[in-house]
Design an enzyme around this catalytic site. Structure first.
Site, mmCIF file in Angstrom:
data_model
loop_
_atom_site.group_PDB
_atom_site.id
_atom_site.type_symbol
_atom_site.label_atom_id
_atom_site.label_comp_id
_atom_site.label_asym_id
_atom_site.label_seq_id
_atom_site.Cartn_x
_atom_site.Cartn_y
_atom_site.Cartn_z
ATOM 1 N N GLU A 170 37.961 42.313 53.412
ATOM 2 C CA GLU A 170 39.579 43.127 53.402
ATOM 3 C C GLU A 170 39.294 44.428 54.686
ATOM 4 O OE1 GLU A 170 41.847 41.566 51.589
ATOM 5 O OE2 GLU A 170 40.907 40.447 51.858
ATOM 6 N N LYS A 185 42.711 37.828 42.602
ATOM 7 C CA LYS A 185 42.984 35.887 42.698
ATOM 8 C C LYS A 185 42.573 35.195 41.191
ATOM 9 C CE LYS A 185 40.175 35.899 47.311
ATOM 10 N NZ LYS A 185 39.556 36.602 47.463
HETATM 11 N N1 HSE Z 1 38.138 39.012 51.963
HETATM 12 C C1 HSE Z 1 37.828 37.949 51.254
HETATM 13 C C2 HSE Z 1 37.165 37.258 50.694
HETATM 14 C C3 HSE Z 1 39.282 37.190 52.141
HETATM 15 O O1 HSE Z 1 35.658 37.743 51.340
HETATM 16 O O2 HSE Z 1 36.788 36.009 49.859
HETATM 17 C C4 HSE Z 1 39.486 35.927 51.707
HETATM 18 O O3 HSE Z 1 40.647 36.667 50.756
#
Ligand code: HSE
Length: 380
Positions: A170, A185
């Site tokens: 991110e 998530k």
């Molecule tokens: N930064 C997140 C990951 C991107 O590494 O899974 C996908 O949601």
């Protein structure tokens, strides 16, 4: 169907490209301020007021103005598809309710698991079965870091830098490494798989920000691999949901997940455990999941990922306990009665606890700087 896209970054440009190859789909306008093209606009109202645009895809990320844009688009009568996990974990239910009141879609398959059609299958499974448990590895950045540390002997910072270079992380990579991205998530898994809305801040989270090579070695010496896992279990009308690094048994499915791959699974009362693995991020995988959502609006007419009975719940992990591996500085205190094994290594104490509750481990480690903890998976 003519569509609009909000944001032409990595994922938005993937959607633009893939949509262009599908008969019957046309990207009419894209909200984008960083460059100009015949199809771009810098004014959100150009899209909101265009009666030809029936569906809008949001790939900008962030909470604001993403929330305000979602409200505006749905209120203007557009179907809405988003990959924005921050938005959906915070406002998913309000936006679903708003979309329902307008008879428009609100879909977010790509917000959890990137290209893996996990949420949609979870939703289908819930319709015909009772989901008892779900979880997995939902962050590619941390899995990449752990795999590099374990299989290549890289140090944490070098592995994180490589994950950032490859575009997995991110913008603020602390949300990957401190477990918050996984937690968001997991909030979606709770609502789609269990019909329960969980406030993100109520989920206990340990991340891997303080991990060191000592921990990798310790897991290896115990015949295990470290993975950042999330779990949600239905229990007596409530849910226990948490995120923590786990010392996974060498022959577990989690230990076989390498690089930035994600692994998501659920256990249904009748179907047993069903697992999915694949790319949890990236331009084309994520765009492909978005395209599936777009197409599903018309056929089979899937407009929502949760039903109207979805209700709030306070997660309750009081009954959840297991052994932990804990690394703290020698000076930090830890109750002897909870320790089954202790070893000194340099300036650290490496501890294996007896089975203790999530609440206990979180309250014991609160305020101990640099502590690292991981649940220990037991042999069946
Ligand atoms: N930064 C997140 C990951 C991107 O590494 O899974 C996908 O949601």
């Amino acid at each position: 169907m003519k569509i609009g896209i909000l944001g032409m970054g990595t994922i938005g440009s993937g959607v633009y490209e893939l949509a262009g190859k599908i008969k019957g789909l046309e990207v009419k306008k894209v909200l984008e301020k960083r460059f100009e093209a015949p199809y771009t606009t810098t004014d959100i109202e150009d899209i909101a007021s265009d009666p030809e645009i029936k569906l809008v895809v949001e790939t900008m990320g962030g909470l604001h103005p993403a929330y305000e844009y979602a409200v505006r688009m749905i209120e203007s009568g557009k179907h809405y598809v988003t990959a924005n996990k921050l938005l959906v974990s915070a406002y998913g239910q309000q936006l679903t309710a708003l979309a329902r009141s307008k008879g428009k879609a609100f879909l977010y398959s790509a917000a959890c698991g990137g290209g893996i059609p996990f949420l949609r299958n979870l939703q289908l499974a819930r319709e015909g079965d009772c989901i008892e448990e779900a979880g997995g590895i939902l962050n590619g950045t941390t899995n990449f870091i752990l795999d590099c540390m374990q299989s290549k002997g890289m140090d944490y910072h070098a592995a994180l830098a490589e994950a950032q270079e490859r575009g997995y992380a991110e913008r603020d990579s602390s949300s990957d490494t401190d477990g918050l991205d996984t937690m968001r998530k997991l909030v979606l898994v709770c609502s789609v798989g269990f019909g329960r809305i969980v406030e993100p801040s109520k989920i206990p989270v340990f991340g891997i920000t303080s991990i060191s090579s000592i921990d990798i070695e310790q897991a290896r010496s115990m015949g295990r691999c470290i993975r950042l896992c999330c779990t949600v279990k239905a229990k007596d009308g409530s849910l226990c949901a948490y995120v923590e690094p786990r010392f996974c048994l060498k022959d577990s499915p989690e230990s076989s997940i390498r690089s930035n791959v994600n692994y998501a699974w659920y256990r249904g009362k009748n179907c047993g455990v069903i697992g999915f693995s694949g790319q949890g991020a990236g331009r084309y995988p994520t765009a492909s999941n978005i395209i599936r959502d777009i197409l599903s609006v018309n056929s089979p007419g899937c407009l929502y990922m949760t039903d109207e009975s979805c209700s709030s719940v306070e997660p309750d992990c009081t009954a959840e306990s297991h052994r932990y591996y804990v690394r703290i500085s020698k000076e930090a205190s830890f109750p002897e009665s909870l320790i089954s094994r202790r070893k000194e290594s340099g300036s650290f104490s490496l501890i294996e606890t007896i089975a203790i509750s999530l609440k206990t481990i979180h309250s014991l480690l609160e305020g101990i700087a640099g502590a690292f903890a991981a649940g220990i998976e037991e042999d069946a």
